[in-house]
Structures are given as C-alpha cells and as structure tokens.
Design a protein around this motif. Structure first.
Motif, PDB file in Angstrom:
ATOM      1  N   GLY A 162      51.942   2.352 -25.592  1.00  0.00           N
ATOM      2  CA  GLY A 162      51.294   1.036 -25.534  1.00  0.00           C
ATOM      3  C   GLY A 162      49.780   1.137 -25.526  1.00  0.00           C
ATOM      4  N   MET A 163      49.246   2.096 -24.779  1.00  0.00           N
ATOM      5  CA  MET A 163      47.787   2.284 -24.747  1.00  0.00           C
ATOM      6  C   MET A 163      47.262   2.739 -26.101  1.00  0.00           C
ATOM      7  N   MET A 164      47.981   3.638 -26.748  1.00  0.00           N
ATOM      8  CA  MET A 164      47.551   4.116 -28.069  1.00  0.00           C
ATOM      9  C   MET A 164      47.584   2.983 -29.087  1.00  0.00           C
ATOM     10  N   ALA A 165      48.598   2.139 -29.015  1.00  0.00           N
ATOM     11  CA  ALA A 165      48.693   1.006 -29.942  1.00  0.00           C
ATOM     12  C   ALA A 165      47.552   0.033 -29.711  1.00  0.00           C
ATOM     13  N   THR A 166      47.188  -0.205 -28.464  1.00  0.00           N
ATOM     14  CA  THR A 166      46.082  -1.111 -28.146  1.00  0.00           C
ATOM     15  C   THR A 166      44.767  -0.581 -28.695  1.00  0.00           C
ATOM     16  N   ILE A 167      44.580   0.701 -28.635  1.00  0.00           N
ATOM     17  CA  ILE A 167      43.349   1.307 -29.154  1.00  0.00           C
ATOM     18  C   ILE A 167      43.332   1.279 -30.676  1.00  0.00           C
ATOM     19  N   ALA A 168      44.485   1.480 -31.309  1.00  0.00           N
ATOM     20  CA  ALA A 168      44.550   1.583 -32.774  1.00  0.00           C
ATOM     21  C   ALA A 168      44.536   0.239 -33.483  1.00  0.00           C
ATOM     22  N   MET A 169      44.907  -0.847 -32.845  1.00  0.00           N
ATOM     23  CA  MET A 169      45.021  -2.145 -33.518  1.00  0.00           C
ATOM     24  C   MET A 169      43.731  -2.607 -34.199  1.00  0.00           C
ATOM     25  N   PRO A 170      42.559  -2.561 -33.569  1.00  0.00           N
ATOM     26  CA  PRO A 170      41.349  -2.996 -34.291  1.00  0.00           C
ATOM     27  C   PRO A 170      41.075  -2.157 -35.542  1.00  0.00           C
ATOM     28  N   ARG A 171      41.350  -0.868 -35.467  1.00  0.00           N
ATOM     29  CA  ARG A 171      41.131  -0.011 -36.639  1.00  0.00           C
ATOM     30  C   ARG A 171      42.088  -0.357 -37.770  1.00  0.00           C
ATOM     31  N   ILE A 172      43.301  -0.683 -37.417  1.00  0.00           N
ATOM     32  CA  ILE A 172      44.283  -1.053 -38.434  1.00  0.00           C
ATOM     33  C   ILE A 172      43.846  -2.334 -39.133  1.00  0.00           C
ATOM     34  N   GLY A 173      43.336  -3.301 -38.367  1.00  0.00           N
ATOM     35  CA  GLY A 173      42.874  -4.560 -38.957  1.00  0.00           C
ATOM     36  C   GLY A 173      41.742  -4.363 -39.938  1.00  0.00           C
ATOM     37  N   THR A 174      40.765  -3.521 -39.581  1.00  0.00           N
ATOM     38  CA  THR A 174      39.640  -3.284 -40.495  1.00  0.00           C
ATOM     39  C   THR A 174      40.094  -2.494 -41.719  1.00  0.00           C
ATOM     40  N   THR A 175      41.018  -1.579 -41.528  1.00  0.00           N
ATOM     41  CA  THR A 175      41.530  -0.812 -42.661  1.00  0.00           C
ATOM     42  C   THR A 175      42.277  -1.715 -43.637  1.00  0.00           C
ATOM     43  N   VAL A 176      43.063  -2.635 -43.114  1.00  0.00           N
ATOM     44  CA  VAL A 176      43.795  -3.570 -43.972  1.00  0.00           C
ATOM     45  C   VAL A 176      42.820  -4.469 -44.729  1.00  0.00           C
ATOM     46  N   ALA A 177      41.791  -4.976 -44.042  1.00  0.00           N
ATOM     47  CA  ALA A 177      40.803  -5.837 -44.713  1.00  0.00           C
ATOM     48  C   ALA A 177      40.084  -5.089 -45.823  1.00  0.00           C
ATOM     49  N   ARG A 178      39.701  -3.854 -45.553  1.00  0.00           N
ATOM     50  CA  ARG A 178      39.019  -3.058 -46.587  1.00  0.00           C
ATOM     51  C   ARG A 178      39.937  -2.766 -47.772  1.00  0.00           C
ATOM     52  N   SER A 179      41.185  -2.451 -47.503  1.00  0.00           N
ATOM     53  CA  SER A 179      42.089  -2.139 -48.604  1.00  0.00           C
ATOM     54  C   SER A 179      42.393  -3.383 -49.435  1.00  0.00           C
ATOM     55  N   ARG A 180      42.459  -4.552 -48.795  1.00  0.00           N
ATOM     56  CA  ARG A 180      42.676  -5.783 -49.565  1.00  0.00           C
ATOM     57  C   ARG A 180      41.501  -6.065 -50.487  1.00  0.00           C
ATOM     58  N   ILE A 181      40.288  -5.893 -49.972  1.00  0.00           N
ATOM     59  CA  ILE A 181      39.106  -6.138 -50.802  1.00  0.00           C
ATOM     60  C   ILE A 181      39.047  -5.130 -51.947  1.00  0.00           C
TER      61      ILE A 181
END
Length: 134
Positions: free
Chosen positions: A8-27
């Motif tokens: 759970g702690m690892m997922a909480t830390i990784a979530m913001p990075r996943i969001g930025t990675t998804v936004a960059r890949s969409r663009i």
C-alpha cells in the motif's frame, strides 16, 4: 499484514509518477496522430487536385480537413476528453487554420500545440508541408 501495508505504501508513492507517465505517453501518441493528420491534409489536396482547409473546431473539439470550395469534411479527428488520447488544450496558429493548395503549398505555416495537463507538445508545418515535432 505487513506485506499489505508495504504494498500500500509503495502504491501511494508510485501513483503520482504513473499519472505523469500516462499524460506524457498520451501526448506523445497524439503528437504522432496529429502529425499524420497534417501530412494527410497535404496529400488530400494533391490527390483530389482541390484546395483543402485544415482547421480546429473548439466547440466540437475536432481537427478538420475540408474541401475549401464545397465545405465537405474530408477527415475529422476528435481530440476531446472522451477520446482515447484525450487532451485538455489544442491551439492552432494561425487560429483560423490554413488552406493547402493542390500544388503542395499552403497559404501559411501552421503551428499546433496540444496539451494534457502540464505537458504540451508543438507540431509545425512549413508552407511546403514539412512537419516537425518539438
């Protein structure tokens, strides 16, 4: 129980990075798609031997390629929020778009800016139809 807490702690830390990675890949993916649509507009003008216009309609959120004389839409690409490669902002410079003539030349250079959140990319088309990504 400890494993669940650690995961759970690892997922909480990784979530913001996943969001930025998804936004960059969409663009990045949308940049290729819009660049392809721009190149296709130049090809349509040459193939149909008629001037076409390349514009963006902000109300319908579509990148449109139309026959200049009849106004018939030759191709349309939806760039709104519901699209697979959704964007939050699209701007064209010049805002009215460009006219592409059958000779392969446009009446002006075109710059398209696409953005998803804080990430944005620009595509430029010269008068002769050379498309560059920045």
């Amino acid at each position: 129980m400890v494993v669940v807490v650690i995961v759970g702690m690892m997922a909480t830390i990784a979530m913001p990075r996943i969001g930025t990675t998804v936004a960059r890949s969409r663009i990045a993916a949308l940049e290729v798609v819009v660049g392809s649509d721009m190149a296709n507009a130049f090809a349509l003008a040459a193939r149909t031997r008629r001037p076409v216009t390349l514009t963006y309609d902000s109300t319908t959120k579509q990148l449109l390629t139309k026959d200049r004389a009849s106004g018939i839409t030759l191709s349309a690409r939806y760039l709104g929020q519901a699209a697979d490669l959704s964007v939050t902002r699209v701007t064209l410079s010049p805002a009215t778009g460009i006219t592409i003539f059958p000779t392969g030349l446009a009446d002006d250079a075109l710059q398209v800016t696409i953005a998803n959140g804080s990430f944005s990319r620009q595509l430029r088309s010269t008068i002769a139809g050379q498309i560059t990504r920045q």
